[in-house]
Design an enzyme around this catalytic site. Structure first.
Site, short mmCIF file in Angstrom:
data_model
loop_
_atom_site.label_atom_id
_atom_site.label_comp_id
_atom_site.label_asym_id
_atom_site.label_seq_id
_atom_site.Cartn_x
_atom_site.Cartn_y
_atom_site.Cartn_z
N ARG A 157 -33.79 -27.62 -10.61
CA ARG A 157 -33.52 -26.15 -10.44
C ARG A 157 -31.87 -25.67 -9.66
O ARG A 157 -32.74 -24.44 -9.27
CB ARG A 157 -34.12 -26.74 -8.48
CG ARG A 157 -32.67 -27.79 -7.64
CD ARG A 157 -33.79 -27.55 -6.05
NE ARG A 157 -31.94 -28.25 -5.60
CZ ARG A 157 -31.74 -29.50 -5.92
NH1 ARG A 157 -32.71 -29.98 -6.82
NH2 ARG A 157 -31.01 -29.79 -4.78
N SER A 158 -31.54 -25.83 -10.47
CA SER A 158 -30.09 -25.12 -10.59
C SER A 158 -29.40 -24.13 -11.62
O SER A 158 -28.48 -23.68 -11.92
CB SER A 158 -29.10 -25.67 -9.95
OG SER A 158 -28.80 -26.25 -8.72
N CYS A 205 -14.07 -42.31 -1.72
CA CYS A 205 -13.01 -41.19 -1.10
C CYS A 205 -12.00 -42.15 -0.07
O CYS A 205 -10.84 -42.10 0.09
CB CYS A 205 -13.51 -40.19 0.10
SG CYS A 205 -14.84 -40.53 0.54
N GLN A 233 -14.43 -40.51 9.26
CA GLN A 233 -14.46 -39.61 8.29
C GLN A 233 -15.39 -38.50 7.95
O GLN A 233 -16.83 -38.50 9.27
CB GLN A 233 -15.43 -40.78 6.90
CG GLN A 233 -14.61 -42.37 6.78
CD GLN A 233 -15.14 -42.87 5.61
OE1 GLN A 233 -15.02 -44.47 5.78
NE2 GLN A 233 -15.73 -42.43 4.79
N GLY A 275 -18.36 -35.67 2.94
CA GLY A 275 -18.26 -37.30 2.47
C GLY A 275 -20.15 -37.54 1.99
O GLY A 275 -20.14 -37.82 0.93
N HIS A 299 -10.75 -37.20 5.64
CA HIS A 299 -10.66 -38.45 6.19
C HIS A 299 -9.36 -38.63 7.08
O HIS A 299 -8.75 -39.00 5.99
CB HIS A 299 -10.92 -39.39 5.47
CG HIS A 299 -12.59 -39.56 4.90
ND1 HIS A 299 -13.62 -38.50 5.35
CD2 HIS A 299 -13.69 -40.13 3.67
CE1 HIS A 299 -14.92 -38.73 4.79
NE2 HIS A 299 -14.18 -39.07 3.60
N ASN A 330 -11.40 -35.36 1.47
CA ASN A 330 -11.89 -36.85 1.12
C ASN A 330 -12.32 -35.88 -0.21
O ASN A 330 -13.18 -36.25 -1.42
CB ASN A 330 -13.11 -37.19 2.02
CG ASN A 330 -13.66 -35.58 2.45
OD1 ASN A 330 -13.36 -35.50 3.31
ND2 ASN A 330 -14.81 -35.56 2.04
#
Lengths: 348, 348
Positions: B41-42, B130, B157, B161, B253, B326
């Site tokens: 789809r991209s 991360c 966080q 993320g 984070h 992060n």
């Protein structure tokens, strides 16, 4: 006929004061009258109470004449100035500020933990710091059953701990962001600490500073958690390490607590203990994604405990996630409980 | 003439993939071509790169033909499916997902910490989690100098993320709140974990769940921090206790880390050590209210360290507050650094 009390609330228009007046409504206390005291600029405002309204009066020494119980939540300097005046006029003071907490003549009380120390009062009783209270409610049953060697706590504290102005600052910042202001241009005038020099945005941020910095690189909030824990648990040997952090939450403090106990135990035993502990609601079931959450704690008097896990390397090490409404059990509700307990113990 | 590389980015349109393409722009690598791969789809979307644009192609096995370096950030199941295909076609894979991290044939690398383990690769190199990466950057210099006995970490966080959908969920919720939706009615469809059954609001909340729950009541995110730390530091004896918490921050984070070292040291020695450590920026001056903040870490490749304090009860115990973007050091930048280091070590 039993006695009924005239109760004054100093700082009645603030974030905590408002909650105190609300909770007095259902308190287990015979109440004759509630007086709402605040600074000059709030005089004449009205506050609903039961089926009537209270008109705010100015906080002065004379306002405590005829008062039986004075609950202070107007800032440390006003407690320092007016609490002795209230005591002089025959009132028992329950102080929500940090001013008298470490005074050796002032009991520092969480009613589920150390109610008996109320008997030693000399007119003033101190209400502990919000982040300390909920930790005490969760850890005292564990200390009693298994002993407590060490606490390492990291907090996730809500902006309402900085009062109505803290809430307004967060709300203004998220509104500005939603309307297109870039993160780094959000305006800050209150947090991390209204009395400190620099101010930083709290929206979409985590600020590892609550109150100003004190000795050894610790903030006063961290010192409060360390010293108040030892005083409330009457044990100077408990090791407490604290890091206090403000996050963009309106109300509800969360705490990641790591403890080392003295006697070996297990998760199931801790869960059973806390499920039956006073003031605690256990919410601990990973299979159902059940754990305490700040937004669910709002307007609830309980201290919620979950995510109880054993340290993988230490059979005496455990994790807990502890959440409570910092304006209620962390402040207003604990004060009301102190008044109720003093009445029950016939100390009024 | 030295070799120049064809680099494929799998998952090029995601939160991390976008950053990888951006960072390749200034990378210390001779680049012939960058291929942007994503789901069907991209396909056809364009991504700016230097003074040209890259057209997104479909992520298929054949797309790796002629590729020298393939950086994956498209989810664990796509890494599982396509990383071996890329290796088969001669590419070296740098994988940002958790899929291969604990595979004993796959080096798990933070270039400031264990670059030499790149020499053992068999086609795939894993980029750590991360929250683990930034902790390693801060703690490895301390481990080298003073030994590391135990880590107790609580994380704060950011929603990025959880990818672009995590950011959108937080932004939609704060917008709805600003427009009057009550806290308890905010809609959640992604967090705490897109793959789990229940979803809870992150705005004005703290969610002590990142990824799904695994053994012993720990979440997979917590297991990652525990196991990856031991692998990266090549030391199974380090005790790691982790609590991972999502908070309403867009990116950056933060971590409250408590450590116990093997040899006695002091705050000043740790500050000097970290001020000169690779990848670290020391921000530690309470008198100036200087400490790392999530919003200041955004778009910066560094790991920021501050609030270094000695435990009051243990001369070998210290606190640190560690913050990093992060999406950069925690993901995209660490991957680019791995590619750069492999080039420098002539492993490509």
């Amino acid at each position: 006929m039993s006695k009924s009390y005239t109760i004054a609330v100093a700082g009645a228009t603030g974030a905590v004061g408002t909650k105190i007046v609300e909770l007095l409504n259902g308190a287990n206390l015979p109440i004759k009258e509630v007086k709402a005291l605040a600074s000059k600029r709030s005089v004449g405002k009205t506050i609903p109470f039961k089926d009537t309204t209270i008109v705010v009066e100015e906080l002065t020494a004379e306002a405590f004449t005829g008062v039986d119980i004075a609950i202070f939540s107007a800032g440390g300097s006003l407690s320092e100035k007016f609490a002795p005046e209230a005591v002089k006029r025959g009132a028992v003071v329950i102080d929500n500020t940090s001013h008298y907490r470490m005074d050796e003549n002032v009991p520092l009380v969480v009613p589920e933990v150390n109610p008996e120390s109320l008997r030693d009062h000399q007119g003033i009783i101190a209400n502990p710091n919000c982040s300390t209270i909920q930790m005490m409610v969760a850890l005292e049953p564990i200390r009693q059953a298994f002993g407590l060697e060490k606490i390492v706590v990291s907090t996730y504290q809500a902006v309402s701990g900085a009062g109505a102005q803290g809430i307004a600052e967060l709300e203004n910042q998220v509104k500005a962001y939603s309307e297109g202001t870039p993160l780094k241009e959000l305006k800050a005038e209150v947090l991390p600490s209204a009395g400190d020099k620099k101010h930083y945005p709290i929206a979409f941020n985590a600020l590892p500073q609550i109150d100003v910095f004190g000795e050894d690189g610790y903030t006063l909030e961290e010192w409060k958690m360390i010293n108040e824990t030892k005083k409330i648990m009457s044990d100077d040997t408990i090791k407490v390490a604290a890091t206090c952090v403000r996050i963009p939450v309106v109300s509800g403090h969360s705490e990641s607590i790591y403890i080392e106990v003295e006697k070996e135990t297990n998760v199931k035993a801790l869960q059973e203990l806390l499920a039956n502990a006073p003031g605690v609601v256990l919410q601990d079931d990973p299979s159902q994604q059940l754990y305490p959450q700040a937004i669910n704690s709002i307007d609830d008097k309980a201290t919620f405990v979950g995510r109880i896990r054993r340290d993988l390397d230490n059979p005496k090490g455990f994790h807990l996630w502890v959440v409570s409404d910092n304006l209620l059990k962390g402040a207003a509700w604990n004060s009301i409980q102190i008044a109720e307990k003093m009445h029950a113990l016939k100390l009024l």
